[in-house]
Design an enzyme around this catalytic site. Structure first.
Site, short mmCIF file in Angstrom:
data_model
loop_
_atom_site.label_atom_id
_atom_site.label_comp_id
_atom_site.label_asym_id
_atom_site.label_seq_id
_atom_site.Cartn_x
_atom_site.Cartn_y
_atom_site.Cartn_z
N ASP A 241 -2.30 -12.02 5.76
CA ASP A 241 -2.45 -10.60 6.09
C ASP A 241 -1.90 -10.31 7.49
O ASP A 241 -1.42 -9.22 7.77
CB ASP A 241 -3.94 -10.22 6.00
CG ASP A 241 -4.17 -8.72 6.14
OD1 ASP A 241 -3.23 -7.95 5.84
OD2 ASP A 241 -5.28 -8.33 6.53
N HIS B 211 -5.33 -6.51 -1.57
CA HIS B 211 -6.26 -6.49 -0.45
C HIS B 211 -6.27 -5.18 0.34
O HIS B 211 -7.20 -4.92 1.09
CB HIS B 211 -6.00 -7.66 0.51
CG HIS B 211 -4.89 -7.40 1.46
ND1 HIS B 211 -3.57 -7.48 1.12
CD2 HIS B 211 -4.92 -7.01 2.76
CE1 HIS B 211 -2.83 -7.17 2.17
NE2 HIS B 211 -3.62 -6.87 3.16
N ASP B 212 -5.24 -4.34 0.20
CA ASP B 212 -5.23 -3.04 0.89
C ASP B 212 -5.03 -1.88 -0.09
O ASP B 212 -4.54 -0.82 0.29
CB ASP B 212 -4.12 -3.01 1.96
CG ASP B 212 -4.54 -3.65 3.27
OD1 ASP B 212 -5.74 -3.58 3.60
OD2 ASP B 212 -3.68 -4.22 3.95
N HIS C 140 0.28 0.31 6.27
CA HIS C 140 -0.48 -0.18 5.10
C HIS C 140 0.11 0.36 3.81
O HIS C 140 -0.49 1.22 3.14
CB HIS C 140 -1.97 0.18 5.25
CG HIS C 140 -2.66 -0.69 6.24
ND1 HIS C 140 -2.97 -0.26 7.51
CD2 HIS C 140 -3.05 -1.99 6.17
CE1 HIS C 140 -3.56 -1.26 8.17
NE2 HIS C 140 -3.61 -2.32 7.38
N HIS D 282 3.87 -4.05 3.08
CA HIS D 282 2.88 -4.95 3.67
C HIS D 282 2.25 -5.82 2.58
O HIS D 282 2.21 -7.04 2.71
CB HIS D 282 1.82 -4.14 4.42
CG HIS D 282 0.62 -4.92 4.83
ND1 HIS D 282 0.68 -5.98 5.71
CD2 HIS D 282 -0.70 -4.82 4.46
CE1 HIS D 282 -0.54 -6.48 5.87
NE2 HIS D 282 -1.39 -5.81 5.11
ZN LIG Z 1 -3.48 -5.97 5.07
#
Ligand SMILES: [Zn+2]
Length: 598
Positions: A553, A423-424, A383, A387
């Site tokens: 994702d 998103h992360d 992560h 990514h």
């Molecule tokens: Zn992700």
């Protein structure tokens, strides 16, 4: 296991203890070999179980001492292979090494062995690990058993005893190299304890500066000299690196990094990676960590260049010079330069048409991307920024090359890009379940089952707060901005694996509703999709939008083989690290994360 320790004793050596390695080549005892393998593949928890069983079953003082010595070494390596040293690991390591030392010292005092070379070797080895582990305990701020000062004192004494013993046996230069290395570690950890404000310079009778920063800097130069001296001695006349040499090399790289000398840090880091590849192989946890550190170092350098020379390297001008044909499915994020990766994102914003549509301020978009990039933790195997970048790239390709781009409107397209990028954000490298089990502050802040997604959204939203230089939507009409951000919110929540089935069902239902439905998973990517999603319906567009973010994702495994392989390995490594932490912290273990190295 107990039997193996006995056999080991009869054969007279510790096949595994690297400290003894030069004189112990050729010993290959099955059980200890198994422990060695477990350790080398990062399965420290299993190695710990084996050795603790051996300790419990040991039938005499010598077996006990050997098991303790190996546990002292194991915990040291475990700590060093973890992204961050933890006091729990190092304290255990120190306790075991200390017990091993005590057992041999008592035995020697009781005359249970008379200068037996194996026992003497083991004792000096136990002293070595005791010194290193106690120094680490001090660096981390001490523990219940040893305060920082006590730990440093005991480490220094152990190092002195070790040198005194070895003087009789090894060559003078070897003894000096080992002593320099251990002393270097003790000085290094003293600086670390000072920097962490666990102690102040005046707590030491031999402090050189009153000011913490000056003292830390001074100590770092001092330990650097010791590491370099050790490394030079160990390299003299040798073609390949030994374990001890790699350790010294690693510490030189680390110390240069802490001193802010990046070029030297990179060059030593490269030496470390080469050495570890040769000696331990590609998938040894330390090789992996060394590689990550190296890329982080290089990344940091590149990012700094970006900041310093922002206009030249990372700019709309550079982005515009990228041709749209250059952005293809086969881009390998691991092979692109970090500047190109950043410029490519700007190009993606341009090609999607959102910059023009929403009159996005270029300066603010650049600031936004820089901030997002920095919020990803490079030390996470999976992560991390690669990514996030890859997810955004995939979503863009889906919009560019399939009917999705014709169904989604500009608002959705912008929301896709923002959601994928953020998103992360600040992902801690463990999953929501872990954060809840360990009662982490993040879980207390977001008391929901999807702790992480809530946190990522919270971070993303804060980038669009009024007055922030990252808020590239500041001039957009309030209602529209709120609508776009709410969509980003939905997109980030759609990356929660708990709703995976829901999203797959929504896609299957749409596909099944096609008049000329074919058993082809790609159907929805063709123009036929336009007959099942109503591009004028906000609800349809939102459903498709969520599916795009969710699929992007998970897209690592549909990329070209080398990229898919890198992401696959990385995700296993991250799960594996979580499983180790669960074990260390006595948390309920996640079954699907265990034994991934098999
Ligand atoms: Zn992700």
């Amino acid at each position: 296991m107990s039997l193996s320790v006995m056999i080991l004793e009869k054969e007279g050596g510790l096949a595994q203890t690297e400290f003894l390695e030069p004189s112990r080549k050729g010993y290959c005892l099955s059980c200890l070999d198994a422990v060695k393998t477990l350790q080398e593949t990062g399965r420290f928890g299993e190695a710990q179980n084996e050795l603790e069983d051996a300790l419990r079953e040991s039938e005499n003082w010598r077996e006990m001492a050997v098991a303790c010595l190996l546990l002292g070494e194991l915990f040291n390596k475990w700590g060093a292979a973890s992204p961050s040293y933890t006091i729990a690991i190092m304290e255990k390591g120190a306790i075991y090494a200390n017990r091993a030392v005590q057992l041999w010292q008592i035995a020697r005092d009781e005359k249970l062995f008379e200068e037996n070379p194996e026992d003497m070797d083991h004792l000096s080895s136990a002293l070595y690990w005791k010194a290193l582990n106690l120094a680490s305990v001090a660096g981390l701020g001490g523990c219940e058993r040893w305060t920082v000062l006590e730990a440093l004192q005991a480490a220094t004494e152990a190092a002195e005893q070790m040198s005194a013993m070895e003087d009789k046996k090894h060559s003078a230069s070897e003894v000096k190299a080992r002593r320099d290395f251990v002393e270097g570690i003790i000085v290094f950890c003293r600086a670390k304890a000072l920097e962490g404000n666990h102690v102040s310079p005046t707590d030491f009778s031999d402090c050189y500066h009153q000011d913490t920063k000056d003292e830390v800097n001074f100590l770092r130069h001092q330990c650097l000299e010791l590491f370099i001296s050790a490394q030079e001695i160990l390299s003299a006349g040798k073609q390949t690196m030994c374990d001890q040499n790699i350790k010294a090399t690693t510490m030189i790289a680390v110390t240069y990094r802490l001193l802010g000398e990046r070029e030297k840090a990179i060059s030593w880091s490269e030496k470390e990676v080469q050495g570890r590849l040769q000696l331990h192989g590609e998938w040894n946890p330390r090789t992996q960590l060394a590689k990550r550190n190296l890329s982080m170092l290089k990344g940091i350098t590149d990012e700094d260049e970006i900041e310093e020379d922002c206009c030249k390297l990372f700019s709309f001008e550079s982005a515009r010079s990228i041709k749209s044909e250059e952005i293809t499915w086969s881009l390998d994020p691991f092979k692109l330069s970090s500047t190109w990766r950043m410029n490519c994102l700007l190009k993606i914003f341009l090609l999607t048409g959102v910059v023009k549509e929403f009159q996005i301020e270029e300066d603010k978009l650049i600031k936004f991307l820089q901030k997002v990039r920095k919020s990803y933790h490079d030390e996470n195997p999976f992560h991390n920024w690669y990514h996030a970048w890859s997810v955004t790239h995939c979503a863009f390709m889906l919009m560019k090359e399939t009917a999705i781009g014709k169904i989604l409107g500009m608002k959705e397209k912008l929301a896709v890009l923002i959601a994928c990028l953020t998103h992360d954000l600040s992902h801690p490298g463990v999953n929501s379940d872990f954060l809840i089990k360990s009662a982490s502050p993040i879980a207390l802040q977001f008391p929901f089952s999807n702790v992480l997604e809530q946190m990522h959204w919270d971070e993303a939203r804060s980038l669009f707060e009024e007055g922030r230089e990252t808020n590239f939507l500041s001039h957009v009409q309030e209602e529209l901005r709120a609508e776009i951000l709410e969509m980003v919110h939905q997109g980030i929540l759609a990356t929660d694996m708990q709703i995976h089935k829901q999203i797959v069902n929504s896609l299957s239902n749409r596909r099944d509703s096609l008049a000329d439905f074919e058993e082809d998973d790609m159907t929805l990517l063709s123009d036929k999709a336009m007959t099942v999603y109503d591009a004028t319906s906000p609800a349809d567009r939102l459903e498709l939008f969520k599916a795009v973010v969710h699929c992007a994702d998970l897209s690592g495994q549909v990329m070209e083989a080398p990229v898919a392989y890198s992401f696959g390995r990385a995700v296993l490594e991250e799960f594996h690290q979580q499983a180790q932490r669960e074990k260390m912290e006595n948390l309920q273990e996640s079954a699907f994360m265990k034994n991934l190295h098999e």
